[in-house]
Motif scaffolding. Sequence first.
Motif, PDB file in Angstrom:
ATOM      1  N   TRP A  14      37.988  43.599  45.533  1.00 31.97           N
ATOM      2  CA  TRP A  14      36.893  42.936  46.296  1.00 31.97           C
ATOM      3  C   TRP A  14      35.737  43.559  46.286  1.00 31.97           C
ATOM      4  CZ3 TRP A  14      37.472  37.665  46.261  1.00 31.97           C
ATOM      5  CH2 TRP A  14      38.901  37.097  46.338  1.00 31.97           C
ATOM      6  N   SER A  15      35.674  44.799  46.600  1.00 28.88           N
ATOM      7  CA  SER A  15      34.522  45.555  46.958  1.00 28.88           C
ATOM      8  C   SER A  15      33.396  45.537  45.646  1.00 28.88           C
ATOM      9  CB  SER A  15      34.724  47.077  47.331  1.00 28.88           C
ATOM     10  OG  SER A  15      35.648  47.045  48.357  1.00 28.88           O
ATOM     11  N   ASN A  16      34.064  45.666  44.516  1.00 28.15           N
ATOM     12  CA  ASN A  16      33.292  45.787  43.488  1.00 28.15           C
ATOM     13  C   ASN A  16      32.648  44.407  42.874  1.00 28.15           C
ATOM     14  OD1 ASN A  16      33.443  48.369  43.149  1.00 28.15           O
ATOM     15  ND2 ASN A  16      34.836  48.439  41.470  1.00 28.15           N
ATOM     16  N   LEU A  17      32.890  43.349  43.411  1.00 28.39           N
ATOM     17  CA  LEU A  17      32.408  41.958  43.164  1.00 28.39           C
ATOM     18  C   LEU A  17      31.013  41.600  43.630  1.00 28.39           C
ATOM     19  CD1 LEU A  17      35.391  39.484  43.773  1.00 28.39           C
ATOM     20  CD2 LEU A  17      34.346  40.083  41.275  1.00 28.39           C
ATOM     21  N   SER A  18      30.486  42.593  44.598  1.00 25.02           N
ATOM     22  CA  SER A  18      29.323  42.699  45.232  1.00 25.02           C
ATOM     23  C   SER A  18      28.459  43.522  44.423  1.00 25.02           C
ATOM     24  CB  SER A  18      29.357  42.951  46.665  1.00 25.02           C
ATOM     25  OG  SER A  18      29.770  44.247  46.666  1.00 25.02           O
ATOM     26  N   ILE A  19      28.885  44.063  43.417  1.00 24.24           N
ATOM     27  CA  ILE A  19      28.020  44.937  42.524  1.00 24.24           C
ATOM     28  C   ILE A  19      27.357  43.956  41.469  1.00 24.24           C
ATOM     29  CG2 ILE A  19      27.734  46.671  40.865  1.00 24.24           C
ATOM     30  CD1 ILE A  19      30.170  47.866  42.177  1.00 24.24           C
ATOM     31  N   PRO A  20      25.733  43.879  41.708  1.00 28.43           N
ATOM     32  CA  PRO A  20      25.018  43.242  40.419  1.00 28.43           C
ATOM     33  C   PRO A  20      25.518  43.318  39.058  1.00 28.43           C
ATOM     34  CG  PRO A  20      23.475  44.009  42.274  1.00 28.43           C
ATOM     35  CD  PRO A  20      24.901  44.623  42.319  1.00 28.43           C
ATOM     36  N   PHE A  21      25.488  42.347  38.503  1.00 30.43           N
ATOM     37  CA  PHE A  21      26.061  42.460  36.989  1.00 30.43           C
ATOM     38  C   PHE A  21      25.013  43.299  36.212  1.00 30.43           C
ATOM     39  CE2 PHE A  21      26.622  41.073  32.727  1.00 30.43           C
ATOM     40  CZ  PHE A  21      28.115  41.372  32.491  1.00 30.43           C
ATOM     41  N   VAL A  22      23.971  43.090  36.474  1.00 30.58           N
ATOM     42  CA  VAL A  22      23.097  43.954  35.880  1.00 30.58           C
ATOM     43  C   VAL A  22      23.007  45.273  35.880  1.00 30.58           C
ATOM     44  CG1 VAL A  22      21.491  41.983  35.479  1.00 30.58           C
ATOM     45  CG2 VAL A  22      21.348  43.489  37.435  1.00 30.58           C
ATOM     46  N   SER A  23      23.545  45.895  36.828  1.00 29.51           N
ATOM     47  CA  SER A  23      23.665  47.293  37.242  1.00 29.51           C
ATOM     48  C   SER A  23      25.000  48.034  36.524  1.00 29.51           C
ATOM     49  CB  SER A  23      23.621  47.546  38.574  1.00 29.51           C
ATOM     50  OG  SER A  23      24.901  47.041  39.253  1.00 29.51           O
ATOM     51  N   LEU A  24      25.715  47.225  35.957  1.00 28.02           N
ATOM     52  CA  LEU A  24      26.929  47.716  35.484  1.00 28.02           C
ATOM     53  C   LEU A  24      26.690  48.592  34.247  1.00 28.02           C
ATOM     54  CD1 LEU A  24      29.511  44.535  35.707  1.00 28.02           C
ATOM     55  CD2 LEU A  24      29.038  46.373  37.374  1.00 28.02           C
ATOM     56  N   GLU A  39      32.290  52.610  38.446  1.00 28.91           N
ATOM     57  CA  GLU A  39      31.823  51.722  37.474  1.00 28.91           C
ATOM     58  C   GLU A  39      31.724  50.169  37.580  1.00 28.91           C
ATOM     59  OE1 GLU A  39      33.079  52.730  33.491  1.00 28.91           O
ATOM     60  OE2 GLU A  39      34.315  54.432  34.242  1.00 28.91           O
ATOM     61  N   GLY A  40      32.327  49.726  38.806  1.00 25.02           N
ATOM     62  CA  GLY A  40      32.154  48.190  38.943  1.00 25.02           C
ATOM     63  C   GLY A  40      33.326  47.435  38.542  1.00 25.02           C
ATOM     64  N   LEU A  41      34.437  47.974  37.882  1.00 25.98           N
ATOM     65  CA  LEU A  41      35.437  47.016  37.782  1.00 25.98           C
ATOM     66  C   LEU A  41      35.974  46.203  38.811  1.00 25.98           C
ATOM     67  CD1 LEU A  41      37.273  49.728  35.396  1.00 25.98           C
ATOM     68  CD2 LEU A  41      35.689  48.076  34.648  1.00 25.98           C
ATOM     69  N   ILE A  42      36.380  45.226  38.149  1.00 22.77           N
ATOM     70  CA  ILE A  42      36.752  43.977  39.416  1.00 22.77           C
ATOM     71  C   ILE A  42      38.244  44.017  39.596  1.00 22.77           C
ATOM     72  CG2 ILE A  42      34.541  42.761  38.931  1.00 22.77           C
ATOM     73  CD1 ILE A  42      36.324  40.803  37.389  1.00 22.77           C
ATOM     74  N   SER A  43      39.111  44.627  38.976  1.00 21.53           N
ATOM     75  CA  SER A  43      40.358  44.531  39.253  1.00 21.53           C
ATOM     76  C   SER A  43      41.181  45.664  39.353  1.00 21.53           C
ATOM     77  CB  SER A  43      41.256  43.626  38.324  1.00 21.53           C
ATOM     78  OG  SER A  43      41.183  44.161  37.014  1.00 21.53           O
TER      79      SER A  43
END
Length: 610
Positions: free
Chosen positions: A202-212, A293-297
Motif C-alpha cells: 500500500w505504501s507505494n500506491l501513493s507514489i506518482p506514476f510519472v516519478s517511477l 522503485e515504487g513496485l506495488i505488490s
Amino acid sequence: FIAHLVMAYVFTFWTCYVLKNEYERVATMRLRFLASEKRRPDQFTVLVRNIPPDPDESVSELVEHFFLVNHPDHYLKHQTVYNANKLADLVEKKKKMRNWLDYYQNKLERKSKRPTTKTGFLGCFGSEVDAIDHCKSEIEKIGTEEAEERKKVMKDPKSIMPASFVSFRSRWGAAVCAQTQQTSNPTLWLTEWAPEPRDVYWSNLSIPFVSLTVRRLIIGVAFFFLNFFYVIPIAFVQTLANLEGIEKALPFLKPLIESPPIKSFIQGFLPGLALKIFLIVLPTILMYMSQFEGLISQSSLERRTASKYFIFLFFNVFLGSIVTGSALEQLDTYLHASANDIPRIIGVAIPMKATFFITYVMVDGWAGVSLEILRIRAFVLYHLKNFFLVKTEKDREEAMDPGSICFYWSEPRIQLYFLLGLVYAAVTPLLLPFILVFFALGYVVYRHQIINVYHQRYESGAQFWPNVHLRIIVALIASQLLLLGLLSTKGLEEATPVLLVLPILTFWFHKYCTHRYKPAFVRNPLQEAMRKDTLEHAREPNFDLKSYLADSYLHPVFKSDDVDKFYVAEDPGAEEVIVATKRQSRRTTPVQSKYDGSDRLSVPDSIPER
C-alpha cells in the motif's frame, strides 16, 4: 579436449530438455490453478493508473464515467486509491501505545503498585509520570490526530491519487480491460491486473506514476555503484586464500600462519566464511532499493530484489571471486590485458578456484541448509524480542510468528549453485558431488519448511518461474563462454567455432520458451475466463458479487473502524445508455474533452433519456 567438448554439448542439451519440460509443466500447473481455484477479488479487478486530471470531475467521478462509457456491460464498481501513509503511521503508533497500556495495566494487577515511566526518549529521559495515565493521554492525543488526518484524506483532493482499483461483473470483462489499451494515448489510463489484496504494497500506491521512471533510473545507477564498491571487500577476502601474500604484507604473522591448524583454517574456511558475513546484510539493502522503485505488490518486490541479488552474486561472488583471486596473483598481466583477453584470464582461473568454491558450497550451502532446519536465527531473535520487546501475550505471539520464506534471498542463492554446477560440470566435475549433496539436503529441508513451518503471505501463481528460467539460461551461456575462454588458452583455437554454436542455440531455445510459454504467466486466456464465469453463473446465479468485492481493495487503515466506504454505492445497471457527467464541455459542445483521452464524442441531445 574432445571429452570436454562432448560433455559441454551433453550438459547443454540435457539442461535445455529439462528446462523445456519444467516450463511446460509449470505453465500447465498455473493455468490449471487459475481454472480450478475458488473465487478471488483479483480475478475481477484491474488496477488503473495515470488517470488524467479533469477540471470538472473528481478522480472517482471520472473513473466511473470512463468505464460506464467504455465498458458499459461489465463495469461493476471502483475503489479510488488514497494517500493514507501518514494515517497508517498514526494508526500503527496508536496500536503500539495501546499495547503499552495493556502492559502497564497487567503490571499493576501483578504488583498492586501504579507503574511509572519517563516522557523522554525511549522512556529513559525526561520527567517521571504515571505510566497508565500517560498512555491514556497519548492514545487520546493520537486519536484526535488520527480523526483529523482521516477527514483530510477523505476530503483533500491532494490525498486522492490518479489511480483506482476497478472491478468488473465477470473475469472475462476484467481480462479484456487488463490486457488491452484503453485510449489512443498509450500513456493514459494504463491498466494491469490488480495484485491479490494481501499482496498489495500500500505504501507505494501513493507514489506518482510519472516519478517511477526517475526512481528506477536512480536505483539503476545506485545498484551499479553498489556492485562496484562491493568488489573491494570481496577482493580483500580473496587475498586471505593466498598465504604468501599475507606473509609479504604482514611478515610478523608468519610464525602464527605457518602453524598447521591456522594454515588449514585460513586456506579452507576463512575466505568462504568472510564472504558469507559480507553478504548477510545485502538482501535487506536490495529490498529497500526495490521499495524505492515504487513496485506495488510484495511479489513484484521480491521478484525484483531476487533479480538484483542474482546479478550481484554473479558478478561479485562468482566472477569477483575468480577474477580478483587470480588477478591479485598476477596483477601486472591482468592490468595490461585487453578486453579480448579477459575471457581467457577468467577461463584459466576457473580450475584454480575450484577448491575455493568447494569450500564455499560446504560453508554457505551445507551449513546454510542445516541452519535453516535448526532455525537458530529465529530462535535467537525470539529470545531477544522476548527479553527486550515483548510486553503482552500479543507481542509474544507476534515474536513467535515464523513468517514466510524469503524468496528474494533464498532463491538467488540456490541458483548460484546451479551456476557453479553448470560452469564446473565440463571443467572440474569434482565439484558436482558437493552441489548434488546441497540440492538433496535443500529439497528435503525447504519442502518441510514450506509445508510445516512458514506461512504463505500471498499467492502469485508461479510468477517467479520465468525469472528462474532466465537466470538458469544466463548461467548456461556463461558456462559455455567461460569454457570457450579456457580452451582458447590451451592451443585449441579450432574448437572455437564448435563451442560458439552452443550460446547461439541456448539463446534461441530461450526465445522459443519465452514465446511459447511465458504468455501464460502474463495474460489470462479469455476462453478460460469465460468458461469459469459460465460455470459459476450456472451454479450460483444469485451470487452478490458487489458485496463480495466491497472492501477487498479498501486501504487497511479504513477497515479497522466504521468509516465511509470509498466505492460506488449504486449499481449502474446493464441497460443504461446515457451516462451522466459533470464535464461542461460534454454539455455544450460535441468536441471531446482534451483531458479525457477517449475517442467517444458526446451523445446528441436528440436521443431521449431512458
